[in-house]
Motif scaffolding. Structure first.
Motif, PDB file in Angstrom:
ATOM      1  N   ALA A   1      -2.081   9.546   2.192  1.00  0.00           N
ATOM      2  CA  ALA A   1      -2.335   8.174   1.739  1.00  0.00           C
ATOM      3  C   ALA A   1      -1.172   7.667   0.906  1.00  0.00           C
TER       4      ALA A   1
ATOM      5  N   PHE B   1      -4.960   0.045   5.146  1.00  0.00           N
ATOM      6  CA  PHE B   1      -5.733   1.247   4.848  1.00  0.00           C
ATOM      7  C   PHE B   1      -5.823   1.522   3.347  1.00  0.00           C
ATOM      8  N   ALA B   2      -4.849   1.047   2.585  1.00  0.00           N
ATOM      9  CA  ALA B   2      -4.901   1.263   1.139  1.00  0.00           C
ATOM     10  C   ALA B   2      -5.898   0.336   0.459  1.00  0.00           C
ATOM     11  N   HIS B   3      -6.059  -0.880   0.952  1.00  0.00           N
ATOM     12  CA  HIS B   3      -6.875  -1.881   0.263  1.00  0.00           C
ATOM     13  C   HIS B   3      -8.188  -2.206   0.971  1.00  0.00           C
ATOM     14  N   VAL B   4      -8.494  -1.463   2.029  1.00  0.00           N
ATOM     15  CA  VAL B   4      -9.820  -1.544   2.661  1.00  0.00           C
ATOM     16  C   VAL B   4     -10.378  -0.128   2.611  1.00  0.00           C
ATOM     17  N   PRO B   5     -10.974   0.257   1.489  1.00  0.00           N
ATOM     18  CA  PRO B   5     -11.322   1.666   1.268  1.00  0.00           C
ATOM     19  C   PRO B   5     -12.320   2.242   2.257  1.00  0.00           C
ATOM     20  N   TRP B   6     -13.130   1.411   2.895  1.00  0.00           N
ATOM     21  CA  TRP B   6     -14.139   1.916   3.828  1.00  0.00           C
ATOM     22  C   TRP B   6     -13.589   2.097   5.241  1.00  0.00           C
TER      23      TRP B   6
ATOM     24  N   GLY C   1       0.804  -1.210   0.000  1.00  0.00           N
ATOM     25  CA  GLY C   1       0.000   0.000   0.000  1.00  0.00           C
ATOM     26  C   GLY C   1       0.837   1.261   0.000  1.00  0.00           C
TER      27      GLY C   1
ATOM     28  N   ARG D   1     -11.036   3.786   6.748  1.00  0.00           N
ATOM     29  CA  ARG D   1     -10.750   5.117   7.301  1.00  0.00           C
ATOM     30  C   ARG D   1     -12.043   5.834   7.708  1.00  0.00           C
ATOM     31  N   SER D   2     -13.024   5.863   6.808  1.00  0.00           N
ATOM     32  CA  SER D   2     -14.280   6.548   7.123  1.00  0.00           C
ATOM     33  C   SER D   2     -15.021   5.841   8.252  1.00  0.00           C
TER      34      SER D   2
END
Length: 493
Positions: free
Chosen positions: A226, A265-270, A136, A272-273
């Protein structure tokens, strides 16, 4: 749950250094002259009768002009709920003063940058064999403490603004509507003071944290840009100072943790939010003791801003003890435990056969959490959340068990959707979660997509039409020659 959910209690006492370390008389608060008497530097112990001593220094006559200039800027602030310019200034000042161990910030040299770059790149190679998620990290960087402050402030703003905004709105709601117009200037002044106080508090917290964090994800949240994997060489050196472990191994172990966070965090896009949203949900449940705030508004003296500080320390702002508020805290706590547990399990698998000191480094990191490391201190200060080390260990064991039972692909596939992740109950019963069937949301999404596609009929102009044979009826109404002429190829000519 912390008794002072927003950190409005006394901060750690400053080290006794030179003039700043001289003790005050016990009747004056018993704190050092240079140390703040409260989280914003107001009140007893913050330089005698001067409530801004922590912010303005020793306040000799040559400093008075600058002090009053800063005071004017604070009172005239009209921005958001937090004075982030002040927060940045205080954080930079805190960093320049040095860490509690006496270490001073310094620019990162070329050799340190090279060492960090090599460690992060090697860490990414090792992680390829223990997770199905690809790298990532788009770039690597070695930060000084001041550079970490600059890079992380946008994330802090996203985290803290919802909490501060809720408090700021409460300041304008304590008076009856017919009185708010009359008290407008006073309310505006109090909001400016509130923004400054939050700025002072957050700036001090971020500045102290800059002396401890070792990377951009050290508190379990992505605080940097990111795709940019980062280490702080000075703090990495401090981390391994008393471990009797080669510095190269310490750097590589911490690089593994940073690179693993970056992959997640790069490959689980949801994700962070999801984490930041839990903080915002918590903020929405904050309530304000309006009776105390009304007293403060009615008696507020602009020349004595410590009155507002005293009100803060007396517990004016408290989380609501409601099921919704408890659920938001549990959601955030569990999500952070799952992130840290996954990173711990993945890094251990990558390091155990390559680094002779991997077990010692892992235990050091866990003790750091248990004794109140950066993550615990930060969340306790900002939102009253204290991560339980037991949850982190439980999460790590659960991810390791999932690896054994389902393999890398099966374990990492759980990050595809938040509803597939383990819950707090699952952390209590990891075996039950590991061995029960999980819903396959990817197949469900595929089925829904195919159903939606099948329900759409092609547009008329997209449907193939048989070419009319000369002399045969083409299906058009011969009663309208103009319409037949325009409709031969299905388009207006």
């Amino acid at each position: 749950m912390s008794d002072t959910p927003f950190g409005f209690g006394l901060p750690p006492e400053e080290p006794e250094n030179g003039d700043e370390g001289k003790k005050k008389d016990p009747t004056e608060g018993g704190q050092s002259a240079g140390g703040p008497g409260g989280p914003f530097g107001f009140g007893p112990g913050a330089g005698g009768d001067n409530p801004f001593a922590a912010m303005f220094g020793s306040m000799n006559p040559n400093d008075l002009g600058a002090a009053f200039q800063q005071l004017g800027q604070m009172l005239s602030y009209e921005g958001g709920p937090v004075n982030w310019d002040m927060a940045k200034q205080i954080a930079r000042q805190t960093v320049s003063q040095g860490a509690p161990d006496g270490s001073k910030d310094a620019s990162v040299g070329p050799s340190e940058r090279t060492a960090v770059d090599e460690a992060l790149r090697l860490a990414d190679l090792w992680l390829d064999g223990v997770t199905s998620m690809p790298s990532g990290s788009v770039s690597t960087v070695a930060w000084s403490r001041a550079e970490w402050v600059e890079a992380s402030l946008p994330a802090w703003q996203q985290l803290v603004d919802p909490v501060a905004e809720r408090v700021g709105l409460a300041m304008g709601d304590v008076l009856p509507e017919e009185m708010q117009a009359m008290a407008g200037p006073l309310i505006g002044m109090m909001r400016s003071m509130g923004g400054a106080m939050f700025g002072q508090q957050i700036g001090q917290a971020v500045g102290v944290l800059a002396g401890e964090v070792v990377g951009s994800t050290d508190i379990g949240l992505p605080l940097g840009p990111a795709g940019k994997a980062a280490l702080l060489p000075l703090n990495v050196e401090r981390f391994g100072k008393d471990l009797s472990v080669p510095q190269d191994e310490v750097r590589l172990y911490l690089a593994l943790r940073e690179a693993a966070h970056q992959r997640l965090f790069a490959h689980v896009p949801w994700l962070r939010s999801h984490l930041f949203g839990a903080v915002e949900a918590y903020a929405r449940g904050i309530k304000v003791d309006t009776s105390k705030l009304e007293d403060v508004v009615g008696q507020f003296d602009p020349s004595q801003p410590e009155q507002l500080q005293d009100a803060l320390q007396q517990g004016m702002f408290q989380p609501e003890d409601t099921p919704e508020q408890k659920a938001s805290l549990a959601r955030l706590e569990t999500a952070l435990a799952l992130v840290e547990g996954w990173v711990d399990a993945v890094v251990h698998e990558a390091a155990k056969s390559r680094l002779t000191s991997s077990d010692a480094l892992r235990e050091t990191m866990r003790r750091r959490r248990a004794s109140g490391g950066p993550a615990e201190q930060t969340f306790a200060t900002l939102i009253g959340l204290q991560l339980r080390p037991r949850r982190l260990r439980d999460a790590s064991r659960l991810w390791a068990s999932l690896t054994d039972a389902r393999g890398l692909e099966g374990r990492d596939a759980l990050w595809a959707h938040p509803d597939m992740l383990p819950t707090a109950h699952d952390l209590d019963d990891p075996d039950g979660f590991v061995h029960h069937e999980q819903a396959d949301f990817s197949e469900l999404d595929k089925m829904l997509g195919e159903a939606a596609k099948g329900s759409r009929k092609p547009a008329a102009e997209d449907e193939p039409k048989p070419k009319p044979v000369e002399g045969e009826d083409d299906g058009k109404d011969d009663g309208d020659d103009e319409g037949t002429s325009e409709g031969k190829d299905g388009r207006d000519q």
